[in-house]
Motif scaffolding. Structure first.
Motif, mmCIF file in Angstrom:
data_model
loop_
_atom_site.group_PDB
_atom_site.id
_atom_site.type_symbol
_atom_site.label_atom_id
_atom_site.label_comp_id
_atom_site.label_asym_id
_atom_site.label_seq_id
_atom_site.Cartn_x
_atom_site.Cartn_y
_atom_site.Cartn_z
ATOM 1 N N VAL A 27 0.935 -1.269 -0.075
ATOM 2 C CA VAL A 27 -0.038 -0.195 0.126
ATOM 3 C C VAL A 27 0.798 1.274 0.018
ATOM 4 N N PRO A 28 0.417 2.357 -0.589
ATOM 5 C CA PRO A 28 1.180 3.629 -0.451
ATOM 6 C C PRO A 28 1.240 4.255 0.796
ATOM 7 N N GLY A 29 2.151 4.946 1.157
ATOM 8 C CA GLY A 29 2.328 5.598 2.342
ATOM 9 C C GLY A 29 1.719 7.059 2.538
ATOM 10 N N ASP A 30 1.714 7.697 3.374
ATOM 11 C CA ASP A 30 1.218 9.166 3.413
ATOM 12 C C ASP A 30 2.088 9.961 2.457
ATOM 13 N N ALA A 31 1.396 10.670 1.406
ATOM 14 C CA ALA A 31 2.275 11.512 0.568
ATOM 15 C C ALA A 31 3.234 12.460 1.197
ATOM 16 N N ARG A 32 2.816 12.807 2.225
ATOM 17 C CA ARG A 32 3.413 14.160 2.921
ATOM 18 C C ARG A 32 4.765 13.519 3.540
#
Length: 298
Positions: free
Chosen positions: A217-222
């Motif tokens: 899964v992707p992480g938080d873009a920040r």
């Protein structure tokens, strides 16, 4: 009875113990999965007696810590845990502290020590260099080592998510038994900690953590930039003491002396026979001594 204080910091309203004299040297103690702040009850008492200001926060997804916005991704990635710690220190106006932890908490401490070294007066890390390397996680390991991480693979699927939601106490108890096979923990102590898993975000944060570290899964873009920095495996510059429980039932490498190259100022490494994964609760005397050694370090 201890009082849990709530502090708004970054994405979170953080529940924490905040004990000891405000003018004392600051120490932040950080718990792991599936544990909580009570892992540090004995350590906190001893440090306060020695004049330290001791901060013991519930991590995101645990206890009384809550997200301030419904829109924030319930991420459990390492690049979220470090900024959580940094934001808490900012909110409490703590410029620098000795950071000490294990498992997820040790990871948060290592992230801050690596990325913001000026904020880390000293580091006590169980499990060695506790920064994750997701590309390595995708390389198959020996079956005996893979078996240690069954719970991570279980949580990769929706059946595992539902299992954790329905059986969070039973799963945590099993992990305590497997990871600390020589620790005869009391049922009352387990139940005191297990209450922290009733947090409404516990399941989502835990599942995201174990999926993100395997690239599912992707992480938080920040936090993409910070995650990229951590992947360079930065050398930690803070004075460091490494502690290993040599009876740790989950650690593939229970003796982490080979991690020394990741620490520019490694004071010492200590392994303790009979101690499992929950080092500060199983062996508070050694953990406290390591923190105090760094509190007095130049």
């Amino acid at each position: 009875m201890r009082t849990v204080r709530q502090v708004d910091a970054g994405d979170l309203s953080v529940g924490l113990w905040d004990e000891g004299p405000r003018e004392g040297p600051a120490v932040v103690l950080l718990h792991g999965f599936p544990y909580d702040i009570h892992a540090y009850a004995a350590v906190t008492d001893r440090l306060v007696q020695r004049g330290c200001r001791v901060l013991v926060p519930y991590l995101r997804g645990y206890g009384s810590t809550r997200f301030l916005s419904d829109a924030t991704l319930r991420s459990g990635e390492q690049a979220a845990l470090g900024p959580d710690l940094l934001a808490l220190m900012d909110a409490l106006r703590i410029e620098s502290a000795v950071l000490a932890g294990y498992d997820w908490g040790g990871r948060a401490a290592c992230v801050v020590a690596a990325a913001w070294p000026e904020r880390c007066a000293g580091l006590v890390s169980c499990n060695g260099y506790n920064l994750l390397n997701p590309p390595e996680a995708m390389v198959p390991d020996e079956p005996a080592n893979e078996a240690r991480y069954w719970y991570q693979f279980y949580l990769h699927g929706e059946r595992g998510r539902r299992g954790l939601a329905q059986h969070r106490q039973a799963m945590a108890r099993l992990l305590w038994q497997m990871w600390s096979p020589q620790w005869p923990f009391a049922e009352a102590d387990f139940l005191r900690t297990a209450a922290a898993f009733d947090n409404p975000d516990f399941v989502e944060v835990v599942v995201h953590s174990y999926r993100h570290r395997h690239g599912l899964v992707p992480g938080d873009a920040r936090f993409l930039e910070l995650e990229a920095r951590l992947l360079t495996r930065p050398v930690i510059q803070s004075p460091t003491i490494l502690l290993d429980g040599l009876a740790d039932g989950v650690a593939v490498e229970p003796d982490t002396r080979s991690h020394a190259r990741h620490f520019a100022r490694l004071i010492r490494h200590e392994g303790v026979a009979g101690v499992g994964h929950n080092f500060p609760q199983e062996c508070p005397s050694v953990f406290t001594a390591a923190v105090l050694e760094l509190v007095g370090a130049p």
